[in-house]
Design an enzyme around this catalytic site. Sequence first.
Site, PDB file in Angstrom:
ATOM      1  N   GLY A 222      29.307  44.037  -3.251  1.00 45.46           N
ATOM      2  CA  GLY A 222      28.404  44.280  -2.123  1.00 45.46           C
ATOM      3  C   GLY A 222      27.898  45.701  -1.999  1.00 45.46           C
ATOM      4  O   GLY A 222      27.270  46.043  -0.999  1.00 45.46           O
ATOM      5  N   GLU A 258      35.005  44.165  -7.117  1.00 43.88           N
ATOM      6  CA  GLU A 258      34.266  43.365  -8.108  1.00 43.88           C
ATOM      7  C   GLU A 258      32.764  43.457  -7.851  1.00 43.88           C
ATOM      8  O   GLU A 258      32.125  42.474  -7.489  1.00 43.88           O
ATOM      9  CB  GLU A 258      34.740  41.906  -8.091  1.00 43.88           C
ATOM     10  N   CYS A 336       0.577  29.972  -9.402  1.00 40.31           N
ATOM     11  CA  CYS A 336      -0.385  29.543  -8.375  1.00 40.31           C
ATOM     12  C   CYS A 336       0.320  29.413  -7.030  1.00 40.31           C
ATOM     13  O   CYS A 336       0.409  28.319  -6.472  1.00 40.31           O
ATOM     14  CB  CYS A 336      -0.979  28.205  -8.750  1.00 40.31           C
ATOM     15  N   TYR A 365      20.548  40.010 -10.865  1.00 37.65           N
ATOM     16  CA  TYR A 365      19.902  38.949 -10.087  1.00 37.65           C
ATOM     17  C   TYR A 365      18.406  38.946 -10.392  1.00 37.65           C
ATOM     18  O   TYR A 365      17.577  38.987  -9.475  1.00 37.65           O
ATOM     19  CB  TYR A 365      20.165  39.129  -8.585  1.00 37.65           C
TER      20      TYR A 365
HETATM   21  C1  LIG Z   1      28.283  37.890  -5.531  1.00 31.43           C
HETATM   22  C2  LIG Z   1      29.694  38.279  -5.383  1.00 31.43           C
HETATM   23  C3  LIG Z   1      30.137  39.533  -5.821  1.00 31.43           C
HETATM   24  C4  LIG Z   1      29.201  40.588  -6.323  1.00 31.43           C
HETATM   25  O1  LIG Z   1      28.366  41.001  -5.297  1.00 31.43           O
HETATM   26  P1  LIG Z   1      27.330  42.223  -5.548  1.00 31.43           P
HETATM   27  O2  LIG Z   1      26.567  42.286  -4.265  1.00 31.43           O
HETATM   28  O3  LIG Z   1      26.505  41.838  -6.703  1.00 31.43           O
HETATM   29  O4  LIG Z   1      28.144  43.428  -5.790  1.00 31.43           O
HETATM   30  C5  LIG Z   1      31.482  39.805  -5.751  1.00 31.43           C
HETATM   31  N1  LIG Z   1      32.360  38.885  -5.261  1.00 31.43           N
HETATM   32  C6  LIG Z   1      31.959  37.674  -4.812  1.00 31.43           C
HETATM   33  C7  LIG Z   1      32.950  36.721  -4.287  1.00 31.43           C
HETATM   34  C8  LIG Z   1      30.616  37.325  -4.849  1.00 31.43           C
HETATM   35  O5  LIG Z   1      30.224  36.141  -4.402  1.00 31.43           O
END
Ligand SMILES: *Cc1c(COP(=O)(O)O)cnc(C)c1O
Length: 388
Positions: A222, A258, A336, A365
């Site tokens: 995040g 992560e 379109c 993404y």
């Molecule tokens: C999508 C996701 C992430 C990665 O999120 P980012 O915004 O790309 O850093 C990490 N953990 C979980 C559980 C996710 O769903």
Amino acid sequence: MIPTEVRALAVSASASLPAYITDLPGLLTHAQAVRAALPDNVELFYAAKANPQRPILETLDGTVDGIEVASGGELSHVRDTLPGSRLAFGGPGKTADDLELALKLGVERIHIESVHELRLLADAAERQQTVADVLLRVNLPMRVDGAQLTMGGAASPFGLDADALRECTALLRMAPRVRMHGVHAHLASGLNADQLARVAGEVVKWAVGQDLPLSEVNLGGGMGVDYDDPSSVFDWPAYGAALAGLAAAHPDLQLRIEPGRSLAAYCGYYATRVLDVRPSNGRAFAVVHGGTHHLRTPAARGHNQPFQVVSVERWQHPWPRPSVTDGPVTLVGQLCTPKDVFARDVPVRSLKAGDVVVFALAGAYAWNISHHEFLMHPSPAFHYLEPS
Ligand SMILES: *Cc1c(COP(=O)(O)O)cnc(C)c1O
């Protein structure tokens, strides 16, 4: 904003456009800087859903501690690409087959999203006569100011609320083959270091206050990427310092993060050619080869994808070259639909049909969230700048 090598490749005769250009040396340098900003005892996993391409995974291998996968498909793909990597498996709606596969492929941590999922896993572990190692993904009531997505606290398809958490801990006592190591909390995305540090502090404080088996906390991803200002990067040193403080205060807790977007976004570029520039009712539209079926990110998020124009002098037609000079232009693709927009009313000095446009921040993404089949246009090319 665009590295010289990327621009050079985009305009070289050998590059077919539209194309994704991935700067693997840039990715490695960035990932190493992120790793260096984190305390040694905090683990860094990469969320493969941001960009699961093999060269990306292979480049990150060795710098990240492991990979987080969020589907059976990602699980098979990552295991195949990096056979020795440590894996965590998250995401909603894991099927019984997914969970069986996770146990077979030696996933290190499975993140439990619901009571039913825990039952399915306990079942699978029993059938395979093996042990499953889990974190419980929690949905904590928490308000994070400025968050683009608030996943915590409110009703959500992700994670366990207080009732579900109680049910899971009761189930775990009767499931000797499922070992609980702690909690997982990915509560929001698009946060800055300050906000994410506050979330981390709240999550750890909450977790140690529960009567739960707890040796690990996964704090999720995040970390924000600023599409309006690509040079403003998430403050990893500040976040790393906050995590170091938490780790020091809780020496028996293994902390893990992560991130996905904030690792992969910067290394990706989408390069294409301007097909036409057309005025319409007082505005200028540049139609580029390709579209959001290749790079859906700006349409999905409603932002302007940052870009640079690379002027090309060649023009083979006898009529005047469609162009816009010193004015705002809206960059659209070949689809379109009025939603096929990369950037709206962005001022440019000069943009002509035949010029090359290179979009930045297209490493996460991007291709993998795009609706490739729509309108049956061909796929882009994929070029990789390799480490020297
Ligand atoms: C999508 C996701 C992430 C990665 O999120 P980012 O915004 O790309 O850093 C990490 N953990 C979980 C559980 C996710 O769903």
